[in-house]
Scaffold this motif. Structure first.
Motif, PDB file in Angstrom:
ATOM      1  N   PRO A  12       0.807  -1.220   0.000  1.00  0.00           N
ATOM      2  CA  PRO A  12       0.000   0.000   0.000  1.00  0.00           C
ATOM      3  C   PRO A  12       0.843   1.275   0.000  1.00  0.00           C
ATOM      4  O   PRO A  12       0.460   2.270  -0.639  1.00  0.00           O
ATOM      5  CB  PRO A  12      -0.818  -0.125   1.288  1.00  0.00           C
ATOM      6  CG  PRO A  12      -0.894  -1.593   1.545  1.00  0.00           C
ATOM      7  CD  PRO A  12       0.445  -2.113   1.123  1.00  0.00           C
ATOM      8  N   LEU A  13       1.982   1.268   0.685  1.00  0.00           N
ATOM      9  CA  LEU A  13       2.838   2.457   0.707  1.00  0.00           C
ATOM     10  C   LEU A  13       3.391   2.752  -0.676  1.00  0.00           C
ATOM     11  O   LEU A  13       3.487   3.916  -1.084  1.00  0.00           O
ATOM     12  CB  LEU A  13       3.973   2.252   1.709  1.00  0.00           C
ATOM     13  CG  LEU A  13       3.551   2.238   3.181  1.00  0.00           C
ATOM     14  CD1 LEU A  13       4.660   1.673   4.060  1.00  0.00           C
ATOM     15  CD2 LEU A  13       3.164   3.633   3.648  1.00  0.00           C
ATOM     16  N   VAL A  14       3.757   1.727  -1.413  1.00  0.00           N
ATOM     17  CA  VAL A  14       4.232   1.915  -2.792  1.00  0.00           C
ATOM     18  C   VAL A  14       3.110   2.446  -3.672  1.00  0.00           C
ATOM     19  O   VAL A  14       3.332   3.301  -4.543  1.00  0.00           O
ATOM     20  CB  VAL A  14       4.790   0.584  -3.330  1.00  0.00           C
ATOM     21  CG1 VAL A  14       4.877   0.614  -4.852  1.00  0.00           C
ATOM     22  CG2 VAL A  14       6.159   0.298  -2.741  1.00  0.00           C
ATOM     23  N   MET A  15       1.891   1.974  -3.448  1.00  0.00           N
ATOM     24  CA  MET A  15       0.768   2.445  -4.251  1.00  0.00           C
ATOM     25  C   MET A  15       0.481   3.921  -3.997  1.00  0.00           C
ATOM     26  O   MET A  15       0.092   4.659  -4.916  1.00  0.00           O
ATOM     27  CB  MET A  15      -0.467   1.601  -3.959  1.00  0.00           C
ATOM     28  CG  MET A  15      -0.323   0.148  -4.404  1.00  0.00           C
ATOM     29  SD  MET A  15      -1.742  -0.883  -3.997  1.00  0.00           S
ATOM     30  CE  MET A  15      -2.970  -0.258  -5.176  1.00  0.00           C
ATOM     31  N   VAL A  16       0.696   4.387  -2.785  1.00  0.00           N
ATOM     32  CA  VAL A  16       0.569   5.822  -2.498  1.00  0.00           C
ATOM     33  C   VAL A  16       1.671   6.595  -3.213  1.00  0.00           C
ATOM     34  O   VAL A  16       1.430   7.633  -3.841  1.00  0.00           O
ATOM     35  CB  VAL A  16       0.633   6.078  -0.974  1.00  0.00           C
ATOM     36  CG1 VAL A  16       0.687   7.585  -0.691  1.00  0.00           C
ATOM     37  CG2 VAL A  16      -0.571   5.458  -0.277  1.00  0.00           C
ATOM     38  N   GLU A  17       2.893   6.101  -3.109  1.00  0.00           N
ATOM     39  CA  GLU A  17       4.032   6.768  -3.739  1.00  0.00           C
ATOM     40  C   GLU A  17       3.844   6.891  -5.244  1.00  0.00           C
ATOM     41  O   GLU A  17       4.222   7.890  -5.862  1.00  0.00           O
ATOM     42  CB  GLU A  17       5.303   5.984  -3.424  1.00  0.00           C
ATOM     43  CG  GLU A  17       6.574   6.623  -3.941  1.00  0.00           C
ATOM     44  CD  GLU A  17       7.792   5.805  -3.579  1.00  0.00           C
ATOM     45  OE1 GLU A  17       8.336   5.130  -4.482  1.00  0.00           O
ATOM     46  OE2 GLU A  17       8.192   5.836  -2.398  1.00  0.00           O
ATOM     47  N   GLN A  18       3.242   5.864  -5.855  1.00  0.00           N
ATOM     48  CA  GLN A  18       3.027   5.876  -7.297  1.00  0.00           C
ATOM     49  C   GLN A  18       1.814   6.703  -7.706  1.00  0.00           C
ATOM     50  O   GLN A  18       1.559   6.882  -8.891  1.00  0.00           O
ATOM     51  CB  GLN A  18       2.856   4.441  -7.794  1.00  0.00           C
ATOM     52  CG  GLN A  18       4.107   3.591  -7.680  1.00  0.00           C
ATOM     53  CD  GLN A  18       3.864   2.145  -8.095  1.00  0.00           C
ATOM     54  OE1 GLN A  18       2.773   1.614  -7.935  1.00  0.00           O
ATOM     55  NE2 GLN A  18       4.888   1.516  -8.637  1.00  0.00           N
ATOM     56  N   GLY A  19       1.052   7.209  -6.720  1.00  0.00           N
ATOM     57  CA  GLY A  19      -0.123   7.995  -7.024  1.00  0.00           C
ATOM     58  C   GLY A  19      -1.350   7.173  -7.372  1.00  0.00           C
ATOM     59  O   GLY A  19      -2.377   7.726  -7.762  1.00  0.00           O
ATOM     60  N   ILE A  20      -1.256   5.841  -7.209  1.00  0.00           N
ATOM     61  CA  ILE A  20      -2.417   4.988  -7.487  1.00  0.00           C
ATOM     62  C   ILE A  20      -3.507   5.241  -6.459  1.00  0.00           C
ATOM     63  O   ILE A  20      -4.698   5.261  -6.778  1.00  0.00           O
ATOM     64  CB  ILE A  20      -1.996   3.502  -7.468  1.00  0.00           C
ATOM     65  CG1 ILE A  20      -0.952   3.237  -8.557  1.00  0.00           C
ATOM     66  CG2 ILE A  20      -3.196   2.591  -7.653  1.00  0.00           C
ATOM     67  CD1 ILE A  20      -0.327   1.855  -8.467  1.00  0.00           C
ATOM     68  N   ILE A  21      -3.079   5.451  -5.206  1.00  0.00           N
ATOM     69  CA  ILE A  21      -4.020   5.727  -4.121  1.00  0.00           C
ATOM     70  C   ILE A  21      -3.777   7.136  -3.618  1.00  0.00           C
ATOM     71  O   ILE A  21      -2.641   7.500  -3.286  1.00  0.00           O
ATOM     72  CB  ILE A  21      -3.839   4.730  -2.962  1.00  0.00           C
ATOM     73  CG1 ILE A  21      -4.037   3.302  -3.439  1.00  0.00           C
ATOM     74  CG2 ILE A  21      -4.793   5.054  -1.832  1.00  0.00           C
ATOM     75  CD1 ILE A  21      -3.748   2.273  -2.377  1.00  0.00           C
ATOM     76  N   ASP A  22      -4.826   7.922  -3.574  1.00  0.00           N
ATOM     77  CA  ASP A  22      -4.745   9.297  -3.093  1.00  0.00           C
ATOM     78  C   ASP A  22      -6.132   9.692  -2.600  1.00  0.00           C
ATOM     79  O   ASP A  22      -7.128   9.280  -3.205  1.00  0.00           O
ATOM     80  CB  ASP A  22      -4.286  10.234  -4.221  1.00  0.00           C
ATOM     81  CG  ASP A  22      -4.083  11.655  -3.725  1.00  0.00           C
ATOM     82  OD1 ASP A  22      -5.064  12.439  -3.766  1.00  0.00           O
ATOM     83  OD2 ASP A  22      -2.967  11.972  -3.284  1.00  0.00           O
ATOM     84  N   PRO A  23      -6.237  10.452  -1.503  1.00  0.00           N
ATOM     85  CA  PRO A  23      -7.572  10.846  -1.019  1.00  0.00           C
ATOM     86  C   PRO A  23      -8.436  11.523  -2.067  1.00  0.00           C
ATOM     87  O   PRO A  23      -9.666  11.463  -2.006  1.00  0.00           O
ATOM     88  CB  PRO A  23      -7.246  11.791   0.144  1.00  0.00           C
ATOM     89  CG  PRO A  23      -5.917  11.347   0.630  1.00  0.00           C
ATOM     90  CD  PRO A  23      -5.165  10.917  -0.603  1.00  0.00           C
ATOM     91  N   GLY A  24      -7.796  12.145  -3.057  1.00  0.00           N
ATOM     92  CA  GLY A  24      -8.572  12.805  -4.102  1.00  0.00           C
ATOM     93  C   GLY A  24      -8.685  12.004  -5.377  1.00  0.00           C
ATOM     94  O   GLY A  24      -9.193  12.508  -6.383  1.00  0.00           O
ATOM     95  N   ASN A  25      -8.209  10.746  -5.364  1.00  0.00           N
ATOM     96  CA  ASN A  25      -8.172   9.981  -6.609  1.00  0.00           C
ATOM     97  C   ASN A  25      -8.418   8.502  -6.324  1.00  0.00           C
ATOM     98  O   ASN A  25      -7.492   7.761  -5.982  1.00  0.00           O
ATOM     99  CB  ASN A  25      -6.813  10.162  -7.301  1.00  0.00           C
ATOM    100  CG  ASN A  25      -6.702   9.334  -8.571  1.00  0.00           C
ATOM    101  OD1 ASN A  25      -7.696   9.092  -9.247  1.00  0.00           O
ATOM    102  ND2 ASN A  25      -5.500   8.905  -8.888  1.00  0.00           N
ATOM    103  N   CYS A  26      -9.662   8.073  -6.483  1.00  0.00           N
ATOM    104  CA  CYS A  26     -10.022   6.647  -6.407  1.00  0.00           C
ATOM    105  C   CYS A  26      -9.694   6.007  -5.063  1.00  0.00           C
ATOM    106  O   CYS A  26      -9.622   4.781  -4.952  1.00  0.00           O
ATOM    107  CB  CYS A  26      -9.328   5.840  -7.514  1.00  0.00           C
ATOM    108  SG  CYS A  26      -9.715   6.421  -9.177  1.00  0.00           S
TER     109      CYS A  26
END
Length: 521
Positions: A311-325
């Motif tokens: 999950p931390l890598v997914m945040v870093e890659q911008g896959i997960i963001d409070p404003g995006n999906c």
């Protein structure tokens, strides 16, 4: 009636030969001051002696929050039953925990149960059932045919038995009495009404208290705050004071390991802040590749170790963001934190920026019910028969944790970890890898030292499983492993096949390369 007292007074009534149970999750929700007082009482007086300790989960980090290490003393601890053990090296001393010394020197009866069983067993104690019955764990290290969860030669009693009901083999965990329960909450009034508003996990504290009371035992609650009775709403009280015998206040207790008072473990996200960086290297490569297996709107559960980086890598890659999906990704751990970001290292178990929280027993109802359809878990060994091991290897004996329950019940499995261990050094350049120094120990072995889950059996009942390393990806089948991807720069014979104690049953031809972007800093 005022139940507030010192930790020393609270543990003074514990008698020789009793069963003492306590709950914590690494550094989270550990009643550390009370466990310390019990250990110190024994050092000072030689009493109480020959206690059985029951820890549903590994309690304490054995470094700054000692937890179970406080009571890991010969003479005080006769037996320990735990859902997991803690094996860190203290960076200040270079030593492993005292409890590990007791186990490795055969100075204690040490039993290891899956955390799911260790928590659900408490429910059976509380309702005075003969025992807990489960399919989970058959064919693994807790199966009596494979050791019965015994971690030391001193273990003579069979705490787990195999039974048959309607022709089906099942594992049976008989119940016994709990004499003293030591739990932790955030606040208590003088009557003992407990609330958990500053705790990012609940784990099995409530269940443990009710189990002890059903046995006629005592409950000690350690809290940070003392408040006046009536100050809190009734629906803020999670455990009524009638079930509490003693209250110990520790106004300085930390939220968790290296976490003092961080509200981000209690509040949903507006923006992600203060997340740890994962240094570029094999672990990040593995996490990047495993992240590609995570699907939207599928409850995904992540285990301790390398899998928690995903999950931390997914945040870093911008896959997960409070404003995006963000709401499309449903993350949890075995300890009941939902939403937000799963943390790694000693902060694992409590998600940062969570949406909701379940207690430990309810969370294992979710897991055992198959609601976590995708699971990412670390691995220490994978053998020729399709068995995966994280419970006991080399000098480490961490136990299964939630691994066995999670793996047994998920539909899709991903096992993550480096191909070898012990000195592995890899360089990366232009999207390719170069092994500067190979690890001393291969993780792909002929026979695993312990069976934490039989992947091959899971495949036969319809599971899908991948093994993702920094240099290769395998698909698990009922017949064995199929090599499906290789890292750019890796040599098939030298870096893959020669480092395995058994051969894959198949290699895709042509053999696809892992995406080069995984290997770029």
């Amino acid at each position: 009636m005022n139940k507030i007292m010192t930790a020393e007074q609270a543990v003074a009534g514990i008698q020789d030969g009793q069963t003492v149970a306590a709950v914590g999750v690494i550094g989270w929700i550990v009643p550390d001051q009370t466990l310390k007082a019990l250990g110190q009482r024994f050092k000072n007086t030689g009493a109480p002696r020959n206690l059985t300790f029951y820890f549903p989960c590994g309690t304490g980090d054995a470094v700054n929050i000692k937890g179970m290490d406080h009571v890991a003393q010969p003479g005080l601890m006769k037996r320990i039953v735990s859902g997991s053990y803690i094996n860190p090296v203290d960076p200040a001393t270079g030593k492993r925990p005292a409890l590990m010394g007791l186990i490795q020197d055969n100075n204690v009866e040490a039993y290891s149960w899956p955390i799911g069983a260790s928590m659900q067993w408490l429910r059976e104690v509380a309702r005075k059932s003969p025992g807990y019955i489960s399919r989970i764990g058959l064919g693994t290290y807790v199966d009596p045919d494979f050791g019965g969860g015994k971690f030391t030669a001193r273990c003579e009693e069979d705490l787990i038995r195999k039974i048959h009901i309607d022709g089906e083999e099942l594992l049976y965990y008989p119940t016994w009495d709990i004499d003293v329960a030591i739990i932790r909450a955030s606040s208590a009034d003088e009557f003992g009404n407990l609330s958990f508003e500053e705790e990012p996990l609940l784990s099995s504290g409530i269940a443990l208290a009710l189990a002890a009371k059903a046995c006629g035992g005592k409950v000690i609650a350690q809290v940070k705050n003392i408040v006046k009775r009536g100050e809190r709403l009734a629906n803020d009280i999670r455990l009524p004071g009638i079930f509490i015998d003693s209250i110990v206040q520790d106004p300085d207790m930390h939220m968790g390991s290296n976490v003092g008072d961080d509200k981000h473990y209690l509040q949903p996200a507006v923006a992600f802040t203060h997340l740890p960086d994962i240094p570029f290297g094999p672990d990040k490569v593995i996490a990047r590749r495993a992240a590609k297996e995570v699907r939207r709107q599928e409850l995904s559960i992540f285990g301790f170790g390398a899998a928690a980086d995903i999950p931390l890598v997914m945040v870093e890659q911008g896959i997960i963001d409070p404003g995006n999906c963000y709401e499309d990704y449903w993350f949890t751990t075995e300890h009941g934190s939902y939403g937000g970001i799963v943390m790694n290292g000693w902060q694992f178990s409590a998600n940062r920026h969570p949406d909701a929280l379940l207690d430990g027993l309810t969370q294992f109802d979710v897991i055992d019910g198959g609601l976590c359809r995708f699971a990412a878990l670390a691995f220490a060994e994978y053998d020729a028969r399709g068995n995966v091991n994280v419970s006991k290897f080399g000098k480490a004996n961490p136990g299964a944790g939630g691994f066995t329950d999670i793996a047994f019940n998920a539909r899709r499995l991903v096992f993550t970890g480096s191909f070898t261990t012990g000195g592995l050094d890899i360089a990366y350049q232009q999207g390719k890898m170069h092994i500067r120094q190979e690890g001393k120990v291969s993780k792909f072995v002929h026979q695993a030292q312990s069976i934490t889950y039989a992947v091959g059996q899971g495949i036969k009942k319809g599971q899908d499983a991948l093994i993702i390393t920094e240099r290769a990806v395998f698909e698990a089948t009922a017949d064995g492993l199929i090599l499906t991807e290789i890292a750019p720069g890796a040599d098939l014979q030298r870096d893959i096949l020669d480092k395995m104690e058994f051969a894959p049953v198949g290699i895709l031809d042509p053999l696809p390369l892992m995406e080069s972007s995984l290997f770029v800093e």
